[in-house]
Design a protein around this motif. Structure first.
Motif, PDB file in Angstrom:
ATOM      1  N   THR A  29       0.813  -1.225   0.000  1.00 25.15           N
ATOM      2  CA  THR A  29       0.000   0.000   0.000  1.00 25.15           C
ATOM      3  C   THR A  29       0.843   1.270   0.000  1.00 25.15           C
ATOM      4  O   THR A  29       0.312   2.357  -0.209  1.00 25.15           O
ATOM      5  CB  THR A  29      -0.931   0.026   1.238  1.00 25.15           C
ATOM      6  N   LEU A  30       2.154   1.138   0.216  1.00 30.17           N
ATOM      7  CA  LEU A  30       3.023   2.312   0.289  1.00 30.17           C
ATOM      8  C   LEU A  30       3.624   2.621  -1.079  1.00 30.17           C
ATOM      9  O   LEU A  30       3.841   1.721  -1.892  1.00 30.17           O
ATOM     10  CB  LEU A  30       4.165   2.059   1.283  1.00 30.17           C
ATOM     11  N   PRO A  31       3.932   3.909  -1.355  1.00 32.20           N
ATOM     12  CA  PRO A  31       4.619   4.244  -2.612  1.00 32.20           C
ATOM     13  C   PRO A  31       6.022   3.611  -2.630  1.00 32.20           C
ATOM     14  O   PRO A  31       6.616   3.396  -1.564  1.00 32.20           O
ATOM     15  CB  PRO A  31       4.715   5.765  -2.585  1.00 32.20           C
ATOM     16  N   PRO A  32       6.571   3.312  -3.813  1.00 38.27           N
ATOM     17  CA  PRO A  32       7.870   2.623  -3.909  1.00 38.27           C
ATOM     18  C   PRO A  32       8.992   3.273  -3.105  1.00 38.27           C
ATOM     19  O   PRO A  32       9.770   2.573  -2.455  1.00 38.27           O
ATOM     20  CB  PRO A  32       8.176   2.641  -5.403  1.00 38.27           C
ATOM     21  N   ARG A  33       9.095   4.599  -3.130  1.00 38.20           N
ATOM     22  CA  ARG A  33      10.166   5.267  -2.381  1.00 38.20           C
ATOM     23  C   ARG A  33       9.993   5.042  -0.882  1.00 38.20           C
ATOM     24  O   ARG A  33      10.957   4.771  -0.162  1.00 38.20           O
ATOM     25  CB  ARG A  33      10.179   6.761  -2.704  1.00 38.20           C
ATOM     26  N   ARG A  34       8.758   5.136  -0.386  1.00 40.10           N
ATOM     27  CA  ARG A  34       8.474   4.922   1.035  1.00 40.10           C
ATOM     28  C   ARG A  34       8.726   3.459   1.425  1.00 40.10           C
ATOM     29  O   ARG A  34       9.167   3.185   2.528  1.00 40.10           O
ATOM     30  CB  ARG A  34       7.023   5.316   1.345  1.00 40.10           C
ATOM     31  N   GLN A  35       8.453   2.531   0.507  1.00 38.13           N
ATOM     32  CA  GLN A  35       8.725   1.112   0.765  1.00 38.13           C
ATOM     33  C   GLN A  35      10.200   0.898   1.094  1.00 38.13           C
ATOM     34  O   GLN A  35      10.541   0.178   2.044  1.00 38.13           O
ATOM     35  CB  GLN A  35       8.345   0.257  -0.447  1.00 38.13           C
ATOM     36  N   ARG A  36      11.077   1.529   0.303  1.00 40.00           N
ATOM     37  CA  ARG A  36      12.514   1.378   0.532  1.00 40.00           C
ATOM     38  C   ARG A  36      12.935   1.975   1.878  1.00 40.00           C
ATOM     39  O   ARG A  36      13.739   1.404   2.597  1.00 40.00           O
ATOM     40  CB  ARG A  36      13.311   1.995  -0.617  1.00 40.00           C
ATOM     41  N   PHE A 152      15.554  -6.435  -0.606  1.00 44.54           N
ATOM     42  CA  PHE A 152      15.512  -5.271  -1.491  1.00 44.54           C
ATOM     43  C   PHE A 152      15.083  -5.653  -2.906  1.00 44.54           C
ATOM     44  O   PHE A 152      14.491  -4.861  -3.623  1.00 44.54           O
ATOM     45  CB  PHE A 152      16.855  -4.551  -1.525  1.00 44.54           C
ATOM     46  N   PHE A 153      15.406  -6.866  -3.303  1.00 41.71           N
ATOM     47  CA  PHE A 153      15.026  -7.330  -4.637  1.00 41.71           C
ATOM     48  C   PHE A 153      13.833  -8.273  -4.574  1.00 41.71           C
ATOM     49  O   PHE A 153      13.646  -9.114  -5.452  1.00 41.71           O
ATOM     50  CB  PHE A 153      16.219  -8.001  -5.322  1.00 41.71           C
ATOM     51  N   ALA A 154      13.023  -8.138  -3.524  1.00 40.51           N
ATOM     52  CA  ALA A 154      11.890  -9.035  -3.299  1.00 40.51           C
ATOM     53  C   ALA A 154      10.915  -9.041  -4.472  1.00 40.51           C
ATOM     54  O   ALA A 154      10.475 -10.105  -4.915  1.00 40.51           O
ATOM     55  CB  ALA A 154      11.167  -8.655  -2.018  1.00 40.51           C
TER      56      ALA A 154
END
Length: 194
Positions: A29-36, A152-154
């Motif tokens: 549910t989070l944006p890609p940048r926030r996921q990282r 990180f590469f999930a």
């Protein structure tokens, strides 16, 4: 135990491949940048917790008047239960129900990365051979770095390998953990009986 074998044991216990589907569902549910950002934060918290148990485990055992044999037996039992859950996962997932919203510490850092078996394993390493804390720290960093890289590469791994292959790998890791847990239990029992 060598640094390489300790790192492999810790890597198996941290179970990054088994955590991929859970992490993806927690972060979707989070944006890609926030996921990282969340992933880095949770990985660092887990590393800090594991280092605290590695370096402070001996003192915690002394404070609670626990013998190393009891920690070895308890760690073996917890590892066994987690290994069994990896082989035969319950419908709600490996660690049970997962709360909504952005995860903070629970369930990603603890118990998915730094779970009870990981804490027990590093505490046992540090208390059994306190003169090798530097080596155990290197082993922990290697296992953590491998776990961080995989997580990180999930998304890529999930698309490339697919759910079936990841499930098969998780079950294989579960079998290895069950074998390691039985050995930990037997080592603790034989040390106690001696």
């Amino acid at each position: 135990m060598t640094v390489a074998s300790a790192a492999l044991l810790l890597f198996l216990i941290l179970d990054p491949l088994g955590n991929i589907p859970v992490f993806l569902s927690l972060l979707r549910t989070l944006p890609p940048r926030r996921q990282r950002v969340v992933l880095v934060r949770e990985l660092l918290i887990a590393l800090g917790v594991l280092f605290a148990f590695l370096w402070g485990g001996k003192y915690a055992l002394e404070l609670m008047h626990l013998r190393q044999e009891s920690v070895s037996i308890a760690g073996g039992i917890v590892l066994f239960l987690i290994g069994i859950r990896m082989i035969f996962p319950p419908p709600e997932g490996l660690m049970g129900e997962i709360p909504d919203g952005e995860p903070f510490i629970v369930p990603m850092a603890i118990p998915l990365i730094a779970g009870p078996s990981g804490m027990a394993a590093v505490m046992l390493m540090g208390s059994n051979e306190p003169g090798r804390l530097g080596e155990w720290s290197v082993a922990l960093l290697i296992a953590w770095a491998g776990t961080a890289t995989i997580l990180f590469f999930a998304t890529v791994l999930y698309r490339f390998l697919g759910k079936r292959v990841l499930t098969a790998i998780e079950r294989l890791m579960g079998m290895l953990l069950v074998a390691i847990s039985v050995q930990m239990f037997l080592d603790g029992l034989s040390a106690y009986l001696r």
